[in-house]
Every structure is written in structure tokens, then in C-alpha cells.
Design an enzyme around this catalytic site. Structure first.
Site, mmCIF file in Angstrom:
data_model
loop_
_atom_site.group_PDB
_atom_site.id
_atom_site.type_symbol
_atom_site.label_atom_id
_atom_site.label_comp_id
_atom_site.label_asym_id
_atom_site.label_seq_id
_atom_site.Cartn_x
_atom_site.Cartn_y
_atom_site.Cartn_z
ATOM 1 N N PRO A 1 -81.039 85.152 -42.158
ATOM 2 C CA PRO A 1 -80.635 85.687 -43.226
ATOM 3 C C PRO A 1 -79.417 85.985 -43.967
ATOM 4 C CG PRO A 1 -81.632 87.294 -41.687
ATOM 5 C CD PRO A 1 -81.078 85.722 -40.815
ATOM 6 N N GLU B 1 -81.592 90.707 -33.571
ATOM 7 C CA GLU B 1 -80.579 91.354 -34.724
ATOM 8 C C GLU B 1 -79.767 90.185 -35.418
ATOM 9 O OE1 GLU B 1 -82.238 93.253 -32.853
ATOM 10 O OE2 GLU B 1 -83.771 93.791 -34.615
ATOM 11 N N ARG C 1 -91.765 66.161 -46.952
ATOM 12 C CA ARG C 1 -92.425 65.806 -48.171
ATOM 13 C C ARG C 1 -91.616 64.802 -48.869
ATOM 14 N NH1 ARG C 1 -92.771 68.359 -52.431
ATOM 15 N NH2 ARG C 1 -94.828 68.220 -52.694
ATOM 16 N N ASP D 1 -93.009 67.482 -58.814
ATOM 17 C CA ASP D 1 -93.599 68.715 -58.289
ATOM 18 C C ASP D 1 -92.702 69.796 -59.167
ATOM 19 O OD1 ASP D 1 -95.300 67.973 -57.038
ATOM 20 O OD2 ASP D 1 -94.428 68.531 -55.143
#
Ligand code: 6GU
Length: 244
Positions: free
Chosen positions: A86, A113, A150, A165
Site C-alpha cells: 500500500p 503489517e 490482456r 477499452d
């Protein structure tokens, strides 16, 4: 492309990588995906991969030795090694496009963590998939691998399919319809039934611009816009013409 995944939970990848586009791309030899358990690189009796944080605090931190060794076991001269955390830069389509050009990508899934800070010296890049908290990097790795695979040549049937897309143009995609032409009183816009391809194209571009302005106006600042796009956006009340 070769993809190596370094994780404490290789079993989390079985379903997602054995269905749909990723399954077909693997079967066609477009991508090779290998899973590695970081725990196999912990050499103490109990294969310990985490420890308490220096300075105290809640939770556990991933130890550096097994992670360094796991990374070194897959690294090649042409590798691009990513740590999913994160704390990383937030992934977007431009970053996915850049990653899809590497012959070898190794993806390290963070857990607990956090990861010992020294691991950042063993990777080329740290990435997050958005501003929310996951229990670990594994779901993020599934997202990242899907987005990369993809884009690989041959992974999607229709030529140029992936390029059209949402986000590839820097805009959200225009609305899509299929049969029936009327469903529960809701009609498909007449222009789409007209057979006038130029009119259809103009309508689609206008809808993409309108939808992006309404839902994700911040994307317009970085999207490649023509003079005609800017004219349409001004007609929709866009204030960013001068800034963009
Ligand atoms: Cl890469 N890891 C975790 N634990 N949470 C996240 C993330 C990654 N990206 C968004 N949230």
C-alpha cells in the site's frame, strides 16, 4: 512474457489464473506464470518469515532474508521486480502498458503489517492498486497480472481489442448496448441503429467525453484531446479547456 510470483500463499492464485483470458494466454504460450513460496527461502527449523517490529507497535513485519533470497532465486539480467505494498505508487493503465513490455516481471506480495524497509533496495519499483487496505499483496497481484496479460500480443481475440477499452484512450468508455433494441421500455439510442458509422463514431466520442466529465473529471487533464473534443467539452460546461 515470464511472470514469477513470490508469495506466502500460492494457493490463492489457483482459481484466477486457471480461467478466461489468463488461462488461454498460458495455454497459448503467450505468458508463463510461476508461483514461488517465500517460506521455502526461510531456512530455520520453523521456516519463520516474520518478526516483531523494531520500535514496537502492532503486528508483524516480513523479514528481509527470505525475501532477498526469493528475489535472487528468480532475478535475471532482464528482470523487472515489483513489490506490491500500500506504500507504492498507485497503478494506472499507463504503468500497466509500460510493465507489459518487460520480458520478465517478478512480483513480490507483501503481507502482515509490512515488509522490512531494506527489501526496497532489492526491487525496481513499489506499486499499490489503490487507496484502500488489503490483507496482503496477493489480490493486488491477481489484478496486476490480469491487466498486464490482456495487453500481450495475441491474448485477446479481436485485434486491438484491449486498446479500445476504458482508460486506454485516457477517457471512460462510451455506453454499450446489445439486442434487444427495446428492453422493459428502455430503448437503444436511435443513432446506433442508423448504420451511419460516422454518426455512430461521433456519438460514441461525445458520450465518452460526457461520461468522463461527469464521473472522472480529473482524467480530462491528462487525456489526449482534439480541438473538437475540447469544443464538445466546453458545450458540456467544462471549465478546464485552458488548463488542459
Ligand atoms: Cl499492493 N497491498 C495491500 N496490502 N493493500 C493494498 C495494496 C497492496 N494496494 C491497495 N491496497
Amino acid at each position: 512474457m515470464d511472470i514469477d510470483l513470490l508469495t506466502l500463499f500460492p494457493e490463492m492464485f489457483a482459481g484466477p489464473f486457471d480461467a478466461s483470458i489468463i488461462k488461454r494466454a498460458r495455454a497459448a504460450g503467450i505468458v508463463t506464470i510461476r508461483l514461488h513460496n517465500i517460506r521455502d527461502h526461510a531456512h530455520d527449523r520453523h521456516h519463520v518469515v516474520d518478526d516483531t517490529p523494531y520500535g514496537g507497535g502492532d503486528g508483524m513485519v516480513m523479514k528481509p532474508e527470505p525475501l532477498f533470497e526469493a528475489i535472487e532465486s528468480v532475478r535475471r539480467p532482464d528482470s523487472h521486480v515489483i513489490l506490491l505494498t500500500p506504500q507504492g505508487q498507485v497503478l494506472d493503465q499507463a504503468a500497466v502498458g509500460r510493465l507489459a513490455r518487460h520480458p520478465h516481471v517478478a512480483i513480490v506480495c507483501g503481507r502482515y503489517e509490512g515488509v522490512d524497509e531494506r527489501v526496497s533496495t532489492a526491487v525496481d519499483e513499489e506499486l499499490s492498486i489503490g487507496d484502500y487496505v488489503l490483507s496482503g499483496g496477493e489480490p493486488a497481484a491477481i489484478v496486476l497480472v490480469d491487466a498486464i496479460v490482456r495487453l500481450l500480443p495475441g491474448a485477446i481475440g479481436a485485434e486491438g481489442g484491449a486498446a479500445a477499452d476504458s482508460h486506454a484512450s485516457g477517457l471512460l468508455e462510451h455506453p454499450q448496448y446489445t439486442r434487444p433494441a427495446e428492453f422493459r421500455g428502455m430503448k437503444v439510442p436511435d443513432v446506433l441503429l442508423s448504420g451511419n458509422h460516422q454518426e455512430v463514431h461521433r456519438w460514441q466520442r461525445g458520450e465518452a467525453l460526457k461520461r468522463t466529465l461527469e464521473r472522472r473529471p480529473e482524467l480530462l487533464a491528462r487525456a489526449p484531446l482534439t480541438a473538437e473534443d475540447r469544443e464538445i467539452l466546453r458545450g458540456l460546461g467544462w471549465a478546464g479547456a485552458e488548463a488542459g
